[in-house]
Design an enzyme around this catalytic site. Structure first.
Site, short mmCIF file in Angstrom:
data_model
loop_
_atom_site.label_atom_id
_atom_site.label_comp_id
_atom_site.label_asym_id
_atom_site.label_seq_id
_atom_site.Cartn_x
_atom_site.Cartn_y
_atom_site.Cartn_z
N PHE A 144 -14.48 28.71 24.51
CA PHE A 144 -13.40 29.19 23.90
C PHE A 144 -13.84 29.04 22.30
CE2 PHE A 144 -13.93 24.31 23.92
CZ PHE A 144 -13.77 24.03 22.63
N LYS A 168 -14.69 37.28 31.86
CA LYS A 168 -13.74 36.18 31.92
C LYS A 168 -13.83 35.16 30.57
CE LYS A 168 -13.14 32.43 32.85
NZ LYS A 168 -12.23 31.56 32.16
N GLU A 171 -9.35 30.75 28.65
CA GLU A 171 -8.01 30.71 28.80
C GLU A 171 -7.38 30.31 27.57
OE1 GLU A 171 -8.87 27.34 31.36
OE2 GLU A 171 -9.77 29.17 30.67
N ARG A 172 -8.09 29.21 26.97
CA ARG A 172 -7.36 28.82 25.55
C ARG A 172 -7.25 29.79 24.39
NH1 ARG A 172 -11.27 23.36 25.69
NH2 ARG A 172 -10.59 22.27 27.70
N SER A 221 -20.26 24.17 28.85
CA SER A 221 -20.76 22.77 28.88
C SER A 221 -21.84 22.67 30.21
CB SER A 221 -19.65 21.69 29.33
OG SER A 221 -19.20 21.88 30.82
N CYS A 276 -22.30 24.88 20.04
CA CYS A 276 -23.48 24.35 20.67
C CYS A 276 -24.72 24.14 19.90
CB CYS A 276 -23.72 25.08 21.80
SG CYS A 276 -24.37 26.74 21.42
N GLU A 376 -22.42 14.96 24.26
CA GLU A 376 -21.92 16.01 23.70
C GLU A 376 -20.65 15.93 23.12
OE1 GLU A 376 -22.36 20.98 23.46
OE2 GLU A 376 -21.97 19.98 24.94
#
Length: 502
Positions: A144, A168, A171-172, A221, A276, A376
Site C-alpha cells: 500500500f 495485484k 486493496e487499501r 512485509s 521500507c 519494523e
C-alpha cells in the site's frame, strides 16, 4: 460510493472498504478477486503472451515511450489518487510518481538491454551466441505504501522484455492501479498484456499456485515475503520477494550536525515513516545529546495534517488499526525505560478529528532488546541508540535480522569506506540517508529483507524477467564430412567435443 474492480462471480463477490486516511471516512469499496477471477485474468495474459513476445523490440519500445509520456502528463492525477487513498502529502506523492517513471524510462531502452552476446570461431567453423527470451505471464504483488512507484519497479521491465503482466495491488489503495491500466491502454498496449487483479490473500495464493504464472515479484512485509517465496517456489515459479526492514543511520562524532539532522528528519518522517527505506534507528557514536536536541527541534516544527493541505509536511497513517499499532510500540518503549523526547501519540487535527494521524515521534536511549527497535514499525518513530565506537555500531547493524538499507554520516573517508565494506546490508548510503538506487541500478536488501537472488529493476530486473539461451552453430561447406565427429572412412569419434578436437 464508487466500486473499484469487478468479478466474474458477480453478486457473490466479496468487497473491502477503501478509506480516506485523512478523514477516516470510507470513500469506495473494492471487489476482491476469487480464484476464478485470477484464473480468468491469467488465462487472458497467457493468451496475449504469444503475440506480445513476437512483437518487435522497436514496437515494444514505442509503446513504452508513449506510456512514459502519458504517465508524465498525468503526474498530478496519479499523485492525487495516491493521496486520496494512502494519505501521503501531494509533494511526496509527486516524488513517488517521478521515481516510478524513471524505471519506465530505463525500460524504454529495451532494444539495447536485450542485446545478446556473440563469439566467432570458438572452435574451427563454430560460433557461439546467447540470447534472452521472455518467461510468459509474470505477476506482481505490491504494498500500500507506494501504489504507483513499486508496481513501476516491476511491470515496465517485465513488459519490455516480452512478458505479460498481472498486477495485484494493495486493496487499501487500489485506484492508482486503475489509472495506470487506462494509461497503458491509451499508449496502445494490446489487450491482456497488462491487467489488474484486486484482492487479498485469496488472490495472492491463487497467483502463486497458478500453473501459467511463470514468475512472481513481491514487495511487502518479511512474513508475507517468506510465504510468497516458499509457496511460489513450491509451484515451480521464479520468485523475487522483497521483505521488511529496520534501517540504521550511523552518526560519527565528526558528522555535520545540521545537515545530518535534516537528513534524519526527512528519512524518518517522510511518508509518515511508511516506507521500507525509512531510517528508524539512529546509532550515535559518542555524545548523542546535540543531535537529539537538533532532531527534536526539527520534529516539533513539522506540520501533520491532510495530504491535500499544502501546509502539511506529513500525512496520516494508512488505517486506524495501524495507527494504534504504532502507538503501542511507543507505549512499550516508555514502559521499557526509553525517553520519549517528541511524542506523536494522541494527535488530533482540527476538522479531521477522525483521521488516522500520528505525529513525529523521537525516542531516545533505546536498548537493542526493546520491541521499538526489534520490530519494523512502519510509522513516524525514530529511535536513538547510543554506542561508544564504530566497531560497536557496525556490530549492532550486522546483528539485526534485516539488511535492507543503511547510512553513515561522517567526514572521515576511511571510516566511511570501512563501513561500506563491512556492513551486511544490501544498500548503503554515505552521507545519504535513503540510498534508493537509480532505475538503472537494482534495488534489494540482504538477509530477511530479500528472499530469492534477484534484486528489482535495473539489469537484475532484466535478468529476472528473461531466460538465457546459449546457441552453438556450425555451417559446414557442402560436401564437407569433417564435422560431426567423423575421423575417417567408417569411423566416428565419440569423444566429448573440446577446443582440441573441434
Amino acid at each position: 460510493m464508487k466500486q473499484i474492480g469487478s468479478s466474474i462471480d458477480g453478486a457473490t463477490a466479496r468487497t473491502a472498504p477503501v478509506f480516506d486516511p485523512a478523514t477516516g471516512m470510507q470513500t469506495a469499496e473494492v471487489v476482491l478477486a476469487t480464484g476464478k477471477d485470477v484464473d480468468h485474468a491469467v488465462d487472458i495474459a497467457a493468451e496475449a503472451f504469444g503475440s506480445w513476445r513476437d512483437t518487435s523490440l522497436t514496437a515494444r519500445s514505442r509503446i513504452l515511450f508513449a506510456f512514459r509520456e502519458l504517465a508524465d502528463r498525468h503526474r498530478d492525477d496519479l499523485a492525487r489518487s495516491i493521496t486520496a487513498e494512502h494519505g501521503k502529502v501531494l509533494d511526496d506523492a509527486r516524488g513517488e510518481v517521478a521515481r516510478g517513471i524513471e524505471v519506465v524510462e530505463f525500460a524504454c531502452g529495451i532494444p539495447h538491454l536485450l542485446k545478446g552476446e556473440f563469439s566467432e570461431d570458438v572452435s574451427t567453423g563454430v560460433d557461439a551466441s546467447s540470447i534472452r527470451q521472455p518467461l510468459g505471464v509474470v505477476a506482481g504483488i505490491t504494498p500500500f505504501n507506494f501504489p504507483v512507484m513499486v508496481p513501476m519497479w516491476m511491470y515496465p521491465v517485465a513488459i519490455a522484455c516480452g512478458n505479460t503482466f498481472a498486477l495485484k495491488p494493495s486493496e487499501r489503495d487500489p485506484s492508482p492501479s486503475e489509472l495506470v491500466a487506462e494509461l497503458w491502454r491509451d499508449a496502445g498496449l494490446p489487450d491482456g498484456v497488462f491487467s489488474v487483479v484486486h484482492g487479498d490473500a485469496v488472490a495472492v495464493d491463487a497467483l502463486l499456485d497458478h500453473p501459467k504464472v511463470a514468475a512472481v515479484s513481491f514487495v511487502g512485509s518479511t512474513p508475507i515475503a517468506r510465504h510468497v517465496f516458499e509457496r511460489g517456489h513450491a509451484s515451480g515459479k521464479r520468485v523475487q520477494a522483497l521483505g521488511g526492514a529496520k534501517n540504521h543511520a550511523v552518526v560519527l562524532p565528526d558528522a555535520d550536525l545540521d545537515s545530518t539532522a535534516d537528513a534524519l528528519i526527512a528519512a524518518g518522517f517522510g511518508s509518515a515513516g511508511e516506507r521500507c527505506m525509512a531510517i528508524s534507528a539512529v546509532v550515535v557514536v559518542g555524545d548523542a545529546d546535540p543531535l537529539v536536541d537538533a532532531v527534536a527541534e526539527r520534529a516539533r516544527s513539522l506540520v501533520t495534517g491532510p495530504g491535500t493541505d499544502p501546509s502539511s509536511d506529513m500525512g496520516p497513517l494508512i488505517t486506524r488499526v495501524h495507527r494504534d499499532r504504532v502507538a503501542g510500540y511507543v507505549d512499550a518503549a516508555e514502559s521499557d525505560g526509553a525517553d520519549i523526547v517528541v511524542d506523536g501519540r494522541g494527535l488530533s487535527i482540527d476538522g479531521a478529528e477522525e483521521g488516522f494521524f500520528f505525529g513525529p515521534t523521537l525516542v531516545d536511549r533505546v536498548g537493542a532488546e526493546m520491541s521499538v527497535y526489534q520490530d519494523e514499525i512502519f510509522g513516524p518513530v525514530l529511535s536513538v541508540l547510543r554506542v561508544d565506537s564504530l566497531d560497536e555500531a557496525i556490530a549492532l547493524v550486522n546483528a539485526n535480522p534485516y539488511g535492507n538499507g543503511t547510512a553513515i554520516f561522517t567526514a572521515d573517508g576511511f571510516a566511511a569506506r570501512r563501513f561500506r565494506r563491512d556492513v551486511s546490508v544490501g544498500m548503503v548510503g554515505i552521507n545519504v540517508a535513503i540510498p534508493v538506487p537509480m532505475a538503472y541500478y537494482s534495488f534489494g536488501g540482504w538477509k530477511q529483507s530479500l528472499f530469492g537472488d534477484a534484486h528489482i529493476h535495473g539489469m537484475e530486473g532484466v535478468r529476472f524477467n528473461t531466460r538465457l539461451k546459449s546457441i552453438t552453430t556450425r555451417w559446414p561447406e557442402r560436401g564437407d564430412s569433417s564435422h560431426g565427429g567423423a575421423t575417417g572412412p567408417g569411423r566416428i569419434d565419440l569423444h566429448f567435443p573440446s577446443g582440441d578436437n573441434r
